[in-house]
Design a protein around this motif. Sequence first.
Motif, mmCIF file in Angstrom:
data_model
loop_
_atom_site.group_PDB
_atom_site.id
_atom_site.type_symbol
_atom_site.label_atom_id
_atom_site.label_comp_id
_atom_site.label_asym_id
_atom_site.label_seq_id
_atom_site.Cartn_x
_atom_site.Cartn_y
_atom_site.Cartn_z
ATOM 1 N N LEU A 106 45.272 57.603 0.220
ATOM 2 C CA LEU A 106 43.915 57.542 0.792
ATOM 3 C C LEU A 106 42.935 57.800 -0.189
ATOM 4 N N VAL A 107 42.064 56.676 -0.017
ATOM 5 C CA VAL A 107 40.668 56.535 -1.013
ATOM 6 C C VAL A 107 39.425 56.789 -0.330
ATOM 7 N N ASP A 108 39.254 57.599 0.564
ATOM 8 C CA ASP A 108 37.973 58.295 1.179
ATOM 9 C C ASP A 108 37.661 59.323 0.442
ATOM 10 N N ARG A 109 36.610 59.643 0.251
ATOM 11 C CA ARG A 109 36.007 61.000 -0.268
ATOM 12 C C ARG A 109 36.289 62.008 0.853
ATOM 13 N N LEU A 110 36.293 61.703 2.007
ATOM 14 C CA LEU A 110 36.338 62.782 3.201
ATOM 15 C C LEU A 110 37.699 62.742 3.780
ATOM 16 N N TRP A 111 38.446 63.564 4.454
ATOM 17 C CA TRP A 111 39.696 63.380 4.990
ATOM 18 C C TRP A 111 39.203 62.908 6.506
ATOM 19 N N PRO A 112 39.997 61.962 6.846
ATOM 20 C CA PRO A 112 39.709 61.254 8.386
ATOM 21 C C PRO A 112 39.672 62.402 9.233
ATOM 22 N N ARG A 113 38.633 62.219 9.970
ATOM 23 C CA ARG A 113 38.216 63.152 11.085
ATOM 24 C C ARG A 113 39.487 63.109 12.286
ATOM 25 N N GLY A 114 39.906 64.343 12.688
ATOM 26 C CA GLY A 114 40.592 64.640 13.647
ATOM 27 C C GLY A 114 42.207 64.079 13.232
ATOM 28 N N LEU A 115 42.563 63.893 12.088
ATOM 29 C CA LEU A 115 43.958 63.645 11.625
ATOM 30 C C LEU A 115 44.424 64.308 10.773
ATOM 31 N N SER A 116 45.367 65.050 11.362
ATOM 32 C CA SER A 116 46.121 66.226 10.304
ATOM 33 C C SER A 116 46.900 65.439 9.091
ATOM 34 N N LYS A 117 47.078 66.299 8.212
ATOM 35 C CA LYS A 117 47.910 65.968 7.063
ATOM 36 C C LYS A 117 49.452 65.587 7.710
ATOM 37 N N GLN A 118 49.751 66.465 8.510
ATOM 38 C CA GLN A 118 51.090 66.116 8.940
ATOM 39 C C GLN A 118 51.304 64.414 9.691
ATOM 40 N N LYS A 119 50.447 64.347 10.541
ATOM 41 C CA LYS A 119 50.376 63.204 10.988
ATOM 42 C C LYS A 119 50.239 61.880 10.011
ATOM 43 N N LEU A 120 49.125 62.278 9.056
ATOM 44 C CA LEU A 120 49.088 61.012 8.139
ATOM 45 C C LEU A 120 50.225 60.880 7.205
ATOM 46 N N GLY A 121 51.301 61.777 6.973
ATOM 47 C CA GLY A 121 52.265 61.649 6.441
ATOM 48 C C GLY A 121 52.151 61.816 4.921
ATOM 49 N N ASP A 122 53.276 61.370 4.347
ATOM 50 C CA ASP A 122 53.350 61.450 2.840
ATOM 51 C C ASP A 122 52.425 60.401 2.292
ATOM 52 N N VAL A 123 51.222 60.848 1.832
ATOM 53 C CA VAL A 123 50.223 60.151 1.358
ATOM 54 C C VAL A 123 49.607 60.917 -0.112
ATOM 55 N N ALA A 124 49.190 60.130 -1.108
ATOM 56 C CA ALA A 124 48.452 60.551 -2.405
ATOM 57 C C ALA A 124 47.049 60.672 -1.877
ATOM 58 N N TRP A 125 46.168 61.541 -2.282
ATOM 59 C CA TRP A 125 44.545 61.364 -1.922
ATOM 60 C C TRP A 125 43.884 61.361 -3.232
ATOM 61 N N ILE A 126 43.386 60.021 -3.538
ATOM 62 C CA ILE A 126 42.385 60.046 -4.614
ATOM 63 C C ILE A 126 41.083 60.049 -4.378
ATOM 64 N N ARG A 127 40.356 60.895 -4.086
ATOM 65 C CA ARG A 127 39.038 60.828 -3.428
ATOM 66 C C ARG A 127 37.837 60.627 -4.529
ATOM 67 N N ASP A 128 38.328 60.852 -5.763
ATOM 68 C CA ASP A 128 37.135 60.356 -6.840
ATOM 69 C C ASP A 128 36.954 58.830 -6.952
ATOM 70 N N VAL A 129 37.908 58.029 -6.467
ATOM 71 C CA VAL A 129 37.493 56.690 -6.432
ATOM 72 C C VAL A 129 36.751 56.271 -5.345
ATOM 73 N N ALA A 130 36.422 57.097 -4.278
ATOM 74 C CA ALA A 130 35.683 56.477 -3.170
ATOM 75 C C ALA A 130 34.104 56.499 -3.846
ATOM 76 N N PRO A 131 33.277 55.700 -3.037
ATOM 77 C CA PRO A 131 31.916 55.688 -3.201
ATOM 78 C C PRO A 131 31.411 56.996 -3.099
ATOM 79 N N SER A 132 30.044 57.081 -3.765
ATOM 80 C CA SER A 132 29.034 58.151 -3.844
ATOM 81 C C SER A 132 28.614 58.288 -2.570
ATOM 82 N N ASP A 133 28.415 59.452 -2.047
ATOM 83 C CA ASP A 133 27.988 59.735 -0.782
ATOM 84 C C ASP A 133 26.531 59.262 -0.451
#
Length: 119
Positions: free
Chosen positions: A21-48
Amino acid sequence: MQLRSKRAYLPPGDDDGHRILVDRLWPRGLSKQKLGDVAWIRDVAPSDALRQWFGHDAAKWDGFRERYFAELDANPEAVAALRATLSPRGPNTLLFGTREETHNNAVALCEYLSAHRAR
């Protein structure tokens, strides 16, 4: 290294390989369980500020990519963290939350990483 992008809300596919996952924010309404086994690298997302300026407006795509690539160049630690997470042998799928499938940060990030392989 194989790179592709995919909407986070779509079910995992057998050909996704390593999912990041390469977004700064977690996808709305999507649980971590439903998304499954993912790495989350939020610092590569564009600035706000850049994300809000762009607003997924296709007319601003070239300007977004130029500004986003400059942000990535200025943040080599985040790019290095993402590269360290990528699987060199299998496919890597960069996940994004927006409905816009062709003009988003994951698509731009795939382009950036492909163009900057040697770094």
